[in-house]
Every structure is written in C-alpha cells, then in structure tokens.
Design a protein around this motif. Structure first.
Motif, short mmCIF file in Angstrom:
data_model
loop_
_atom_site.label_atom_id
_atom_site.label_comp_id
_atom_site.label_asym_id
_atom_site.label_seq_id
_atom_site.Cartn_x
_atom_site.Cartn_y
_atom_site.Cartn_z
N LEU A 109 -36.19 -20.74 -26.56
CA LEU A 109 -36.44 -21.29 -27.89
C LEU A 109 -37.94 -21.49 -28.12
N GLY A 110 -38.64 -21.96 -27.08
CA GLY A 110 -40.08 -22.14 -27.19
C GLY A 110 -40.80 -20.83 -27.40
N PHE A 111 -40.34 -19.78 -26.73
CA PHE A 111 -40.92 -18.44 -26.90
C PHE A 111 -40.82 -18.00 -28.35
N PHE A 112 -39.64 -18.13 -28.95
CA PHE A 112 -39.46 -17.70 -30.34
C PHE A 112 -40.28 -18.57 -31.29
N PHE A 113 -40.28 -19.87 -31.06
CA PHE A 113 -41.03 -20.79 -31.92
C PHE A 113 -42.52 -20.43 -31.93
N LEU A 114 -43.09 -20.16 -30.77
CA LEU A 114 -44.51 -19.84 -30.70
C LEU A 114 -44.82 -18.48 -31.32
N MET A 115 -43.92 -17.51 -31.15
CA MET A 115 -44.14 -16.22 -31.80
C MET A 115 -44.15 -16.37 -33.31
N MET A 116 -43.28 -17.21 -33.83
CA MET A 116 -43.24 -17.44 -35.28
C MET A 116 -44.46 -18.23 -35.75
N ALA A 117 -45.04 -19.03 -34.87
CA ALA A 117 -46.19 -19.86 -35.24
C ALA A 117 -47.48 -19.07 -35.31
N GLY A 118 -47.50 -17.87 -34.74
CA GLY A 118 -48.73 -17.08 -34.70
C GLY A 118 -48.69 -15.87 -35.61
N ARG A 119 -49.87 -15.36 -35.96
CA ARG A 119 -50.00 -14.09 -36.66
C ARG A 119 -50.25 -13.01 -35.60
N ASN A 120 -49.29 -12.12 -35.46
CA ASN A 120 -49.32 -11.23 -34.29
C ASN A 120 -49.45 -9.75 -34.62
N GLU A 121 -49.50 -9.40 -35.90
CA GLU A 121 -49.46 -7.99 -36.25
C GLU A 121 -50.61 -7.20 -35.61
N ARG A 122 -51.83 -7.69 -35.73
CA ARG A 122 -52.98 -6.97 -35.16
C ARG A 122 -52.90 -6.92 -33.64
N TRP A 123 -52.51 -8.00 -33.02
CA TRP A 123 -52.42 -8.05 -31.56
C TRP A 123 -51.37 -7.07 -31.05
N LEU A 124 -50.19 -7.05 -31.68
CA LEU A 124 -49.13 -6.14 -31.27
C LEU A 124 -49.51 -4.68 -31.50
N GLU A 125 -50.22 -4.43 -32.59
CA GLU A 125 -50.69 -3.08 -32.88
C GLU A 125 -51.74 -2.64 -31.85
N LYS A 126 -52.69 -3.50 -31.58
CA LYS A 126 -53.80 -3.15 -30.69
C LYS A 126 -53.33 -2.79 -29.30
#
Length: 446
Positions: A109-126
């Motif tokens: 649950l903490g993993f999902f919560f933190l992923m939702m709390a961040g902007r990850n598009e650039r990081w995941l793309e890079k």
C-alpha cells in the motif's frame, strides 16, 4: 552526472530488479508445517526489494521536489483508509495471530501511495521502465508456456527452493498456475499484463513485436483455464477495438463502416454464445459456478466471526449445505479480507480498491478503461485472484495503466525551468506525445 541523479538511478535499478523478482523468481517463505502455504506467506522477496526502492524513491522525490499536486485529494483519501486498514489490522492482531500479512500489506500500500504522490513520467521515460516491463512480461509468460508444454502445472519458489510441480486433476480440468500458486492468480496477472501491453503499445519498436506479445498473453490466458478471465480478456479486447473505432470514426469510409459494425456485432454475439456454452458445460451459469452459495455462506461466517478467523483461514471451512460440501475460502477477495482479518479491515480494503477504480475512470474514462476494470473486477469478485505476494505487482500495473502520466503538465513545467524542451501535445496511453509525432501517427492509422 549530477549528484542529484544518483537517487533516480538507484531507484530505477531497484524498480527493474523488483520486476525481475516478481515476474521470474517470486521467492517467499512460509509458515513451517502449514498445509496451505499459499495463504501464509511471510517474507516476500518482491516486497523486500520494494522497501529498498521506496527508500531511494523518497530521496528522489525530496531532492527533485516531484510531488504530484494533481493527485493530492486522492492521496489524502487513500492515506486515510490505508491508515485505517493498518490500524484495525493491528487492533485485531490478537484474533488474527499473524503479523506478516500486515507487514507486507503496509509495504504494498505504501508503494502505491508513494507512486501516486510523485510525478514520474519523465523518470520512467528516461530509464525506460515501460520498455523493460514489456520485454520482461513477454519473456516470463513465454517461459510459462514452455513449462506448460513440458507437462508441468506450476513452479513454486517457497523457502528459496525451486520446485517444478506436476499437474493435478481438479474437476476434470488441466490447470496451469505458472509462478502464481493458483490458476486464478495467474489469469489475473495475465489480464493486467495484457492491459499493460495494450496501453503502452507505442513503446514497441515494431508491430511484429507487439503482435508476438499479444499472442503470448492470449495463449497464457487460454492455458490458465479460468473462464471468467478468458471472458474478461475478450471484454478488454472488444472495448479496445471500440475505442480505436470511435477515435478514427471520421477517417473511416462509410462503406468500411457498413461492413465493420455488423461484423463486430455478429462477432461479439457469436463469441459470447460460445463462451456461455463452454462455461455451461463445466459449471452452473445460474449460480455462477456455485459462487452464489459460497458468498451467502461466507457472509454468514463473517457475521458470526466479525473479528476474523485469522490463522484458522483455510482450516475453518466455509460450509455449503446446499451442495453437501465445504470450501476453504470465500472466492472473493473482499469477502476473504473480512473473513480473515475482520470486517473493519475488509471494509477499508474494499474502499481502497474502489477508490482506485473511481479515480482511474475519472482520469481516463473510455470504453477500454471500462473493459479493463470489468475484466479485473470479474476476476477478483469470483476468485481469490490476488494474494498478498501479488499486491505490489498488481499496484505497479494499476499505476502504470491508469496513472502513469498524471502530473505530466508539472513535468513539462519543470523541464522548461531546467532549460530543456518540454513535451507538448496530447497525453495518450500513458505518455505525452509530441504534437508532430501525434499527427504523423494519426495519419498512419487505417
């Protein structure tokens, strides 16, 4: 390399390692001497890697200030019910008598919560997380098909031991579970993987590679022998085709429409009739494969034991007087949470799950999104389709399918501040496509 990039690099490595573990070597330890080890998994290697990922990921969020304000309201709601889940779990721990599930639930649950709390598009793309996931998914399930053809039913990774399990006869059917301990869990993960491939289809270098991926997932779904999941896969594929047709409606010639629409309708009716006949030949359709009896009696047992039956789960059978037999679970993940860990814990989990459903449809409402959720909900409502060892992988897929590009505008603003060229154009299927590429892609379709 800037020193601020180290946390991004390390978190991407941990993410990829987590996917390798989840899709190839999902090692867990189990309660010693337990006859039902799949229900009592203690140390989960995927979650151990997830904890390391969370550590570096939080550092990344703090260093780069990539907080996702777009998801703020959802995150507040999710955090409150996540806290409620954990609070009630520990409150009823004397009755549950098993702390490991609570620990693993906290990580997932903490993993999902933190992923939702961040902007990850650039990081995941890079760091090419999506491309890595596509390849890993296809290779993992292709290996599974080979194991099936070799005559085995599953591969177990209990207690750091590799075991090839021979097939067993259940209700006269040949079951295949791959690395997921039960056919319904295997089928559920195939559905998530299929949705992931379709959403991120543009990440494939060629249409041939994408077609091979779809073929592998389709075969995997078939050999799972889970009728609800097979129907769900058809629903997902049909809704995907409807969306494509609607998006390109004006570009398709009238004569082509006159052929496609009736053909699609006939195909849907025909496939539906074939599926119904196949299911009817094996199970009772009117009782949903006796699920209505199971749910009624599971609810009776829950009301008698509102505090949950804890580590007696699977030993304390659900009686089915209508069929003169018993079953070891409620064949529904929400009922099983209540049955195992108390009514308040089950309610919190149910609210958390449907918070995700509602927010996903709010962010990306389409026939395809409805088809994905229809397929997933059929699976989790009809079987114990995901256990604690699969939560983190499930949440990863849900995030990547529905929420990957939330906060995309914030990423573009940050990119502009750093002096790079921001992505412009429309958000699609999980990433921002530059306008020129989008127009080119639209011209190439149909």
């Amino acid at each position: 390399m800037k020193h601020t990039e180290y946390s991004d690099i390390l978190s991407s490595i941990c993410m990829k390692l987590m996917l390798v573990v989840a899709l190839f070597i999902p090692i867990t330890t189990t309660t010693p001497g337990n006859k039902h080890p799949q229900y009592y998994q203690e140390f989960v290697l995927v979650n151990a890697v997830a904890v390391i990922f969370i550590f570096f990921y939080v550092i990344s969020l703090l260093v780069h200030k990539r907080w996702n304000r777009e998801n703020l309201v959802f995150c507040v709601k999710f955090f409150l019910f996540m806290a409620g889940y954990l609070f009630f779990y520990w409150m009823f721990l004397d009755d549950i008598q098993w702390k490991w599930y609570g620990v693993n639930a906290c990580v997932s649950l903490g993993f999902f919560f933190l992923m939702m709390a961040g902007r990850n598009e650039r990081w995941l793309e890079k760091y090419r997380i999506i491309e890595f996931t596509n390849v890993s998914l296809i290779v993992s399930h292709a290996i599974g098909i080979v194991v099936y053809l070799a005559g085995y039913a599953s591969v177990y990774w209990y207690n750091f031991q590799f075991q090839l399990m021979p097939p067993k006869d259940f209700y006269g059917e040949k079951r295949f579970e791959w690395i997921y301990y039960h056919k319904s869990q295997y089928a559920f993960m195939v559905l998530l993987g299929l949705a992931f491939l379709l959403v991120h289809r543009k990440k494939f270098r060629s249409k041939i590679a994408f077609g091979v991926g779809l073929a592998v997932m389709a075969v995997s779904l078939y050999i799972s022998h889970v009728n609800t999941a097979i129907v769900g896969g058809g629903l997902m594929a049909g809704s995907f085709c409807i969306d494509i047709f609607i998006k390109n409606f004006r570009k398709i010639k009238t004569k082509v429409k006159a052929v496609l629409i009736p053909a699609f309708c006939v195909g849907v009716v025909g496939m539906g009739a074939m599926a119904l006949m196949k299911i009817q030949a094996e199970r009772s359709v009117l009782t949903l494969g006796n699920r209505t009896y199971i749910w009624d009696n599971a609810i009776d047992l829950i009301l008698k034991r509102p505090e949950g039956i804890g580590n007696r789960f699977s030993f304390k059978k659900v009686p089915l007087p209508e069929l003169l037999t018993k079953v070891n679970n409620g064949h529904n993940i929400f009922l099983n949470e209540m049955l195992r860990f108390s009514i308040p814990v089950g309610i919190c989990f149910t609210v958390l799950f449907f918070l995700i459903v509602a927010y996903a449809l709010e962010k990306k409402f389409s026939f395809f999104s409805l088809g994905i959720w229809g397929a997933l909900l059929m699976s989790v409502m009809m079987d114990y389709a995901v256990m604690i060892s699969g939560w983190t992988l499930m949440f990863f897929f849900l995030y990547m399918i529905f929420f990957y590009d939330t906060g995309c505008k914030g990423d573009a603003e940050q990119t502009a501040v750093e002096g790079e060229q921001p992505s412009v154009g429309k958000k699609t299927a999980g990433f921002c496509i530059p306008k020129a590429e989008k127009e080119k892609g639209d011209a190439e379709r149909l």
